[in-house]
Structures are given as C-alpha cells and as structure tokens.
Design a protein around this motif. Structure first.
Motif, PDB file in Angstrom:
ATOM      1  N   UNK A 111      29.451  25.048  62.273  1.00  0.00           N
ATOM      2  CA  UNK A 111      29.184  23.737  63.099  1.00  0.00           C
ATOM      3  C   UNK A 111      30.394  22.896  63.273  1.00  0.00           C
ATOM      4  N   UNK A 112      31.435  22.894  62.204  1.00  0.00           N
ATOM      5  CA  UNK A 112      32.611  22.261  62.699  1.00  0.00           C
ATOM      6  C   UNK A 112      33.528  22.649  63.825  1.00  0.00           C
ATOM      7  N   UNK A 113      33.363  23.904  64.248  1.00  0.00           N
ATOM      8  CA  UNK A 113      34.061  24.597  65.200  1.00  0.00           C
ATOM      9  C   UNK A 113      33.331  24.197  66.650  1.00  0.00           C
ATOM     10  N   UNK A 125      29.893  20.269  71.029  1.00  0.00           N
ATOM     11  CA  UNK A 125      28.893  20.793  71.874  1.00  0.00           C
ATOM     12  C   UNK A 125      27.677  20.097  71.625  1.00  0.00           C
ATOM     13  N   UNK A 126      26.995  20.046  70.524  1.00  0.00           N
ATOM     14  CA  UNK A 126      25.955  19.399  70.241  1.00  0.00           C
ATOM     15  C   UNK A 126      25.793  18.104  70.486  1.00  0.00           C
ATOM     16  N   UNK A 127      26.078  17.475  71.714  1.00  0.00           N
ATOM     17  CA  UNK A 127      25.692  16.251  72.039  1.00  0.00           C
ATOM     18  C   UNK A 127      24.987  16.192  73.266  1.00  0.00           C
ATOM     19  N   UNK A 134      21.924  24.611  78.553  1.00  0.00           N
ATOM     20  CA  UNK A 134      22.739  25.578  77.565  1.00  0.00           C
ATOM     21  C   UNK A 134      24.032  25.490  77.575  1.00  0.00           C
ATOM     22  N   UNK A 135      24.999  25.689  76.533  1.00  0.00           N
ATOM     23  CA  UNK A 135      26.422  25.473  76.415  1.00  0.00           C
ATOM     24  C   UNK A 135      26.629  26.580  75.679  1.00  0.00           C
ATOM     25  N   UNK A 136      27.694  27.397  75.835  1.00  0.00           N
ATOM     26  CA  UNK A 136      28.286  28.580  75.170  1.00  0.00           C
ATOM     27  C   UNK A 136      29.610  28.427  74.623  1.00  0.00           C
ATOM     28  N   UNK A 137      30.063  28.944  73.712  1.00  0.00           N
ATOM     29  CA  UNK A 137      31.466  28.904  73.095  1.00  0.00           C
ATOM     30  C   UNK A 137      31.739  30.157  72.270  1.00  0.00           C
ATOM     31  N   UNK A 138      32.772  30.573  72.662  1.00  0.00           N
ATOM     32  CA  UNK A 138      33.263  31.785  71.672  1.00  0.00           C
ATOM     33  C   UNK A 138      34.637  31.426  70.952  1.00  0.00           C
ATOM     34  N   UNK A 139      34.521  31.786  69.714  1.00  0.00           N
ATOM     35  CA  UNK A 139      35.898  31.428  68.802  1.00  0.00           C
ATOM     36  C   UNK A 139      35.779  32.521  67.850  1.00  0.00           C
ATOM     37  N   UNK A 140      36.976  32.663  67.057  1.00  0.00           N
ATOM     38  CA  UNK A 140      37.109  33.513  66.019  1.00  0.00           C
ATOM     39  C   UNK A 140      36.718  32.855  64.733  1.00  0.00           C
ATOM     40  N   UNK A 142      12.222  16.765  75.639  1.00  0.00           N
ATOM     41  CA  UNK A 142      11.190  16.391  74.604  1.00  0.00           C
ATOM     42  C   UNK A 142      11.625  16.730  73.153  1.00  0.00           C
ATOM     43  N   UNK A 143      12.811  17.279  73.100  1.00  0.00           N
ATOM     44  CA  UNK A 143      13.499  17.619  71.798  1.00  0.00           C
ATOM     45  C   UNK A 143      14.345  16.736  71.362  1.00  0.00           C
ATOM     46  N   UNK A 144      14.280  16.374  70.094  1.00  0.00           N
ATOM     47  CA  UNK A 144      15.522  15.221  69.902  1.00  0.00           C
ATOM     48  C   UNK A 144      16.700  15.989  69.546  1.00  0.00           C
ATOM     49  N   UNK A 145      16.739  17.042  68.580  1.00  0.00           N
ATOM     50  CA  UNK A 145      17.861  17.795  68.257  1.00  0.00           C
ATOM     51  C   UNK A 145      18.107  19.183  69.096  1.00  0.00           C
TER      52      UNK A 145
END
Length: 282
Positions: A90-92, A96-98, A110-116, A137-140
């Motif tokens: 979640x730190x990486x 994004x979760x904004x 929808x957003x995507x992110x790739x990382x190691x 309609x969803x808060x999170x």
C-alpha cells in the motif's frame, strides 16, 4: 461441497482455457485451499510441457505461497497470482488511492501500476501489479495486487487474471449439469470416483459442444476432435478405461452400504482422504 449437517469436501480443480477439467482431487472439508497443490499441479505441468505446450498459471490469493512461485519459475511457467495486501504494498501505491476531483463518474475509474516488490517470505523481488478501482457510490476504492512474471503491461496482466473468474462459472455449470456435488456415498473412495465420473461427463459435454457438426465438417476437424477426446480420456485410453471400471466396480457397487461394511472400510477411507472426516450433526 456440502451443506450444513452433512459431510463436506474441499476439492481443488485445475482447468484449461477451454473449460476442460484437467485434474481434481477430493479432500476433506477441513483443509486449506492450497494444500496438496504439488500433487495436482506439477504432474499436469510436466504433461503439458511434454506435449510442447506453453503453460501459464493463474490462481487466487490462496495460492500466494513462495514455494509455488519458485516451483513455477524453475519449470519456466508464467503465472499471475493474487497476493494479499500489506503495508509495504500500500505504501508503493500511496499516490493512487485518491478519488478523482470533480463530479464522480458513473463508470468505474481504474488505475494500474507495476513495480518490484519483495515480501518477507520471498527470497527475491518479483513483479507486482496493482489495480485500483473507484466505483460510483462507494466511499473507498477497491485495491488488488497480483504477483506475476508475465512480460506485458500492467493492464494486460490484470485482464488476464480477471479471466480466472470463468473457472467459477465452469464449476457452477458442473453442479447444475451433472450434479457433481452430489457425493452421498458412504465411502470416501466411492465419492472420489463419483466426482471423477462427473468431471469426465463435463469434459465430454464441452468436447461435444466444440465438435464440428453438419455434412460440411472436414475430415481433419474430426481427427482433431478425436485427438481432443484422447487427451480428455488420458494418454492411454485403454488403461484409463480399465482403471475407471476397476474403481467403479470396487468402490461404487457390489457391496451393500450397511453399517457393518462402512465400519469395515472406515480406516482405509480415512487414509485415502488424507485427514480426518468432517462429520455433520447426524
């Protein structure tokens, strides 16, 4: 498989992209989803690779184990396996979760992110794909992480993993079409054979659905269907048929199912089940 006040089973099933069940194993209902994974998965991988096929594996979070990653990587198998969220992951993706600014869209954003990433139990870092969805309609947001070694973009990895949900539909079709969850025999091995026969019936139904029909069907198409039928029945159809008959007659019939016979075969059934029974209230 099962209901309240009844014996429940937890069989893992392995499907190909056509919906054919390649392997299954009946287990007691008190085992975890990924238990005995090597007995089910590794032989099938070797069989497919001997046929010259490229194997790609996808599974849910229950199979997010380092030993599974390492076994697949040693055999050159590509995979996409969902992994549980943690603080490091979640730190990486903290940016994004904004929620987007402005009026919320009725269509998912929808957003995507790739990382190691490297978990504490991993010996090496692996590629991780994060998918963040904002729904009206969803808060999170809905956040998911996928461990993969696929050499493609993050969106393609997420789309490939999402197709794993079709396996749930194939299992549902088997429940409705051939009643493969009706395992009401008194012996574990008899229920195991009953499950196998139901899966063979499902595979034959899928084969019949894909078979070419009509007077215009080419001869090579018929040969292809025959090859698929042989692959469904096993490498040696005669051996598979003899084994099926032997199990059927030994375990599914010819002996009464009264209490004395059940007690007689009880120890062997518990050994075949690989664990204690999950008994209901009756």
């Amino acid at each position: 498989m099962g209901r309240f006040e009844s014996t429940c089973y937890h069989p893992p099933m392995l499907f190909n992209r056509e919906g054919d069940c390649l392997a299954a194993k009946l287990r007691p209902g008190n085992v975890r989803s990924a238990d005995d994974w090597e007995e089910l998965l590794l032989p099938e991988i070797e069989r497919q690779q001997k046929l010259g096929k490229e194997v790609v594996f996808r599974a849910d979070v229950a199979f997010a184990k380092p030993e599974i990653y390492e076994a697949l990587e040693e055999r050159g198998v590509r995979y996409a396996i969902r992994i549980p969220a943690n603080e490091n992951l979640e730190r990486d993706i903290a940016a994004l979760p904004t929620r987007p600014v402005g009026r919320p869209s009725h269509r998912p954003v929808v957003w995507y992110k790739g990382f190691l990433g490297q978990a504490a139990s991993w010996k090496t870092a692996r590629s991780v794909v994060a998918k963040v969805e904002f729904h009206f309609g969803e808060l999170f947001p809905r956040v998911g992480f996928i461990a993969t070694n696929l050499e493609t973009n993050s969106r393609a990895v997420a789309r490939f993993y999402k197709q794993a949900g079709t396996a749930e539909q194939w299992i549902k079709e088997g429940k409705q079409a051939v009643k493969m969850t009706r395992l009401s025999c008194h012996r574990f091995r008899s229920d195991e054979v009953r499950l196998w026969l139901s899966l063979i019936a499902c595979n034959l139904g899928d084969l019949w659905r894909r078979a070419p029909s009509g007077p215009g069907a080419a001869e090579e198409d018929r040969e292809l269907v025959a090859d698929q039928f042989a692959a469904t029945a096993g490498e040696d159809g005669r051996e598979a048929d003899q084994a099926c008959r032997r199990y059927y007659w030994a375990d599914a019939g010819r002996e009464p199912s009264h209490a004395a016979v059940v007690r007689k075969h009880g120890p062997a059934d518990r050994c075949a089940g690989g664990g204690d029974w999950v008994a209901g209230g009756r």
